[in-house]
Write an enzyme that holds these catalytic residues in place. Structure first.
Site: not given
Ligand code: PGA
Length: 931
Positions: A589, A161
């Site tokens: 997160k 990514h």
């Protein structure tokens, strides 16, 4: 060493630093940029830029008048002017980054020369020599070193990514400027020739768009990943190996080094989790692109070797093996007749030339179609065998003391590269989300006569029960299943089938492992086992644990897995090696910085214990890197902070797409990065063997910190009304979503769903606004709470910081995030909120937590300011700040205009968007962080 002593030693900046060189380089580039702006845009633009810069500086000093003027000027900028201002600061940072990098390379070169001239005296910090000499000092025996080296396996995995924000075009221009900087000493004025070339390049930089017009395709990303092999890593790896060997010869003569102890993996072209553009065909093409690059590199090397080996058979007679190989190749390549006639007495050169031909013929001989042709027979490729055969034969032929010299240099380099990169460069991993496997199983059941079973709705026990039955029963016919499968199922079976073909044709080394994102229980792994069985493919299956609850239950999941007879049998056939991946960013997160770090730390030992009981060797795969919130930070320190993970000597670590260009584009920097990793791993393997018992008081304290931090973080996220709305409104998350920086979307499945939002854009959005919440939020509340519980608590925390590498690293990394946080700039973004009261309320909560965090960290670390221990970094961030601020001001203003729907024309809206994108680029360059 006490914290105070440590502090004062850290504060002494090593003498090799000459900051005046750095500042001369920055001035040269800055002045040239100024000249370019004046020439291309006129003096007025430069003078507005200068005014903005000065005001930002004054504003930083607390002058309110300057802050007010700065806001007024930015508010008054028309779009074209805003673009130019954003470009000026963005360009400036791109150039400052180059200057810093160039400076770093010089220091590294200076150190290396110094080290070679004064071995054992001038040992650089975090170098291979430093690790081995520390082990020697600690009286580690030769046998233990030998054992450590035999076990050591480092795999660095390039991820798929790449949030690399810079376009390749920009990277190329920067590389070119950098090559000129390298040639200059900056002691006197650069030569006019260099001056005008750099000026031309900066002018071109100034006039080139920063945003891409199209999203990069997956194969573009694959090519970018391969660039580093073509340009640096192919040369760096043999050097690194030589360095370790050189150091061993000094400190531990007689200890031997295995040829492959470091290697590379990749997700680029293999990671399909949330990226539907990674198809079966893309994965097949990736294998081919990797192979063709390796073959080209080998061919270039053979060309050089054939010249070196112009050795006459009259002087060094060839062995029977060389003669046999030569005759065989003569038959296979009659077209080489001319060479044979020209060099009749040079068998070595001829053999190498014939091999070169064979390698070249092999480029494109295997195509992606061969890997996609699942249902036909295939033959294994013999090119690698041919290469190793020739290298082996030459090795034997020249093994006498007087001729061994020919086996060094280019020969050794090629042999080393073949060991590490084979002819595949990376071993490619597949990654897929567990939810996709569930759907696949449901469809397979349907196609095999069980439409009544809603697999995804079963509970864990029922799923496992059903999977057991499937695994024990007869496997469905692959051919018939595949023909009836939906496109979706084909895209699940396809990559496994490509792996299977690749193993059969290219060899097992080309495939890494199959990773299961969001693994939460045994069924997630058994599903993939079943899919592999259907495809008749044997590959390493690796769970990826990435939420707090999955991390907590991971030892139990592993225990269930290793107790599963069928899986255990499968593992036995795969040398009893289990890979387990730990996800740093999604856990952050999910539960916040401190809590995720603590759980990631403590479960490593537990996972090892489970594997030990089952006689299985564990390879931990750390999904970390990039910004601090995603597990980034200094690599050696990070490895040393978690030595228990290296109990078996093996480690896999991701190298995030966006850091590749800063870590691997220059030979010296790449060498340094790999040297630091090796340093950390060598010492950590040794450290992992020592029994360490954490004092009870530390354990209690850290548990309390993790718990409180979790409470504070999740309270903000889930209980503070409208926090997520606040985040969506005050950060440029929507603008980041439309940036064309990667092939992958920012949400996994459902748009605008927090659960499905990738961790990278989450971090990215906070970084841009200078809130940097994911890098520290929760620490302040938890530390304060601990300090208040008892009068002794503060001194316990100080001891933990002083003596416990894990705790020190977590706190120091949080400091890096805090240093990039700027609460006054963050406040500007609150203006973007539609509900000002809401924004004010949430901002105050964040501000209070920030203050608490800074205050408590300063107490624990005995500093006056954040990062006092790291003066070089502290200085760099402080110097950059006044130049980042204008970009933040412009970004806020442009987002405001964009959201207000003014101005009316589509063209102007596009222009505003490109200014926003430019500011995102510029802030990333200024903070040296993206997501
Ligand atoms: P992921 O990566 O979203 O692909 O799991 C997260 C990261 O690299 O930080």
């Amino acid at each position: 060493m006490s914290v105070r002593k440590q502090l004062s030693s850290l504060q002494r900046i090593s003498p090799e630093h000459d900051f005046s060189l750095l500042s001369r380089t920055i001035h040269f580039l800055g002045d040239t940029l100024g000249k370019v702006i004046t020439q291309l845009e006129g003096e007025k633009i430069l003078s507005i830029e200068e005014t903005i810069r000065k005001l930002a500086k004054e504003s930083r000093k607390g002058k309110e008048e300057a802050t007010r003027k700065l806001s007024d000027i930015v508010r008054g900028l028309d779009i074209d002017m805003a673009y130019r201002m954003a470009m000026a600061f963005t360009c400036y940072f791109e150039l400052v980054n180059l200057a810093e990098e160039n400076y770093r390379v010089r220091i590294l070169m200076k150190r290396r020369i110094n080290q070679l001239n004064h071995p054992q005296k001038a040992i650089p910090k975090e170098s291979i020599e430093s690790a081995i000499s520390q082990l020697k000092k600690a009286k580690v025996k030769k046998e233990e070193i030998q054992e450590i080296l035999e076990k050591m396996e480092i795999v660095l995995v390039f991820t798929a990514h790449p949030t690399e924000i810079k376009r390749q075009t920009i990277l190329n221009k920067l590389c070119e400027i950098s090559s000129y900087l390298k040639k200059e000493s900056f002691n006197s004025k650069p030569s006019p020739a260099i001056h005008s070339t750099v000026e031309r390049l900066i002018a071109s930089l100034w006039l080139t768009e920063r945003s891409r017009s199209k999203n990069p395709q997956v194969l573009d990303e694959v090519r970018t990943g391969l660039w580093y092999f073509e340009h640096t890593l192919w040369d760096v790896i043999p050097e690194l190996h030589n360095e370790l060997q050189r150091v061993l010869d000094i400190y531990y003569p007689g200890v031997t080094l295995k040829p492959k102890w470091i290697s590379f993996g990749s997700w680029i072209g293999g990671d399909r989790d949330g990226n539907f553009q990674v198809t079966t065909k893309t994965t097949a093409t990736t294998f081919i692109l990797q192979r063709n690059l390796a073959l080209r590199k080998v061919s270039q090397s053979l060309e050089r070797l054939s010249e070196i080996f112009s050795i006459s058979s009259q002087r060094i007679p060839p062995t029977k093996k060389v003669i046999r190989l030569l005759n065989e190749k003569l038959k296979s390549f009659p077209s080489l007749k001319e060479e044979y006639e020209r060099y009749p007495n040079e068998p070595y050169r001829l053999v190498l030339l014939a091999l070169k031909k064979e390698v070249e013929n092999s480029i494109n001989k295997i195509s992606e179609n061969d890997l996609l042709d699942f249902f036909h027979d295939c033959k294994p490729d013999t090119t690698l065998k041919a290469i190793t055969e020739v290298l082996e034969a030459l090795k034997e032929n020249f093994d006498a003391p007087q001729t061994r010299i020919f086996l060094e240099g280019e020969f050794q380099k090629l042999a080393q590269c073949i060991e590490v990169f084979g002819i595949h460069i990376f071993s490619l991993d597949i990654r897929q989300h567990s939810a996709i496997h569930e759907e696949a199983i449901e469809e397979i059941l349907r196609l095999n006569g069980h439409p009544e079973i809603s697999y995804a709705l079963l509970d864990e026990k029922e799923k496992v029960g059903l999977l057991n039955k499937l695994l024990e029963g007869p496997l469905p016919s692959l051919h018939s299943l595949y023909n009836r499968a939906s496109d979706k199922l084909k895209e699940v079976l396809g990559p496994i089938l490509v792996f299977s073909r690749s193993i059969a044709i290219l060899g097992k080394e080309v495939c890494g492992c199959y990773l299961i994102s969001m693994t939460s229980g045994l069924s997630d792994i058994l599903e993939v086992l079943y899919l592999c069985k259907i495809c008749r493919c044997s590959i390493d299956i690796a769970p990826l644990f990435e939420t707090l609850s999955d991390l907590k239950s991971s030892p139990q999941t592993l225990q269930d897995l290793l107790s599963h007879p069928l899986y255990r049998k499968y593992l036995q056939e795969r040398s009893d090696k289990q890979i387990v991946m730990l996800g740093y960013s999604d856990s952050n997160k999910d539960c916040g910085y401190m809590t995720s770090n603590w759980w990631l730390f403590q479960i490593q030992e537990k996972l090892h214990e489970v594997c030990r009981v089952h006689g299985v060797s564990l390879v931990l795969f750390h999904g970390r890197g990039g910004t601090i919130a995603r597990g980034g930070g200094p690599a050696a320190k990070a490895i040393l902070a978690q030595p228990k993970g290296l109990l078996e000597g093996k480690i896999r670590i991701t190298e995030q797409g966006e850091v590749l260009s800063t870590r691997y584009h220059d030979f010296d920097i790449a060498f340094r990065i790999l040297e630091q990793t090796t340093y950390g791993v060598l010492l950590a393997i040794h450290k992992s063997r020592k029994k360490t018992i954490l004092p009870k008081s530390w354990e209690k304290t850290i548990e309390c910190i993790a718990e409180e931090s979790y409470r504070a973080y999740t309270h903000l996220l889930h209980q503070e009304p409208d926090f997520l709305r606040f985040w969506q409104e005050v950060t440029p998350i929507n603008e980041i979503g439309s940036l064309k920086i990667a092939s992958r979307p920012i949400f996994r499945f459902r748009l605008n769903n927090f659960e499905d939002l990738r961790a990278i854009p989450w971090v990215f959005s906070w970084m841009q606004t200078r809130f940097v919440i994911p890098g520290w939020y929760g620490i302040g509340s938890s530390l304060k709470k601990v300090i208040e519980t008892s009068p002794k608590a503060l001194s316990i925390l100080q001891k933990m910081y002083e003596k416990w590498t894990f705790f020190q690293t977590v706190i120091d990394n949080a400091q890096l995030s805090l240093a990039k946080t700027d609460i006054d700039i963050a406040r500007l973004y609150c203006d973007l909120a539609s509900d000002k009261n809401l924004a004010q309320r949430i901002f105050s909560i964040i501000e209070a937590e920030y203050k608490k965090t800074v205050e408590t960290i300063l107490k624990i670390t005995l500093q006056n300011n954040i990062l006092d221990h790291e003066p070089i970094l502290q200085r760099s961030i402080q110097l950059r700040n006044p130049y980042v601020d204008p970009l933040n001001y412009i970004q806020v203003e442009m987002i405001k205009r964009n959201r207000a729907g003014q101005p009316p024309t589509a063209l102007e809206i596009d222009k505003i968007k490109s200014v926003i994108e430019l500011t995102i680029n510029g802030i990333s360059a200024g903070l040296r962080n993206t997501g």
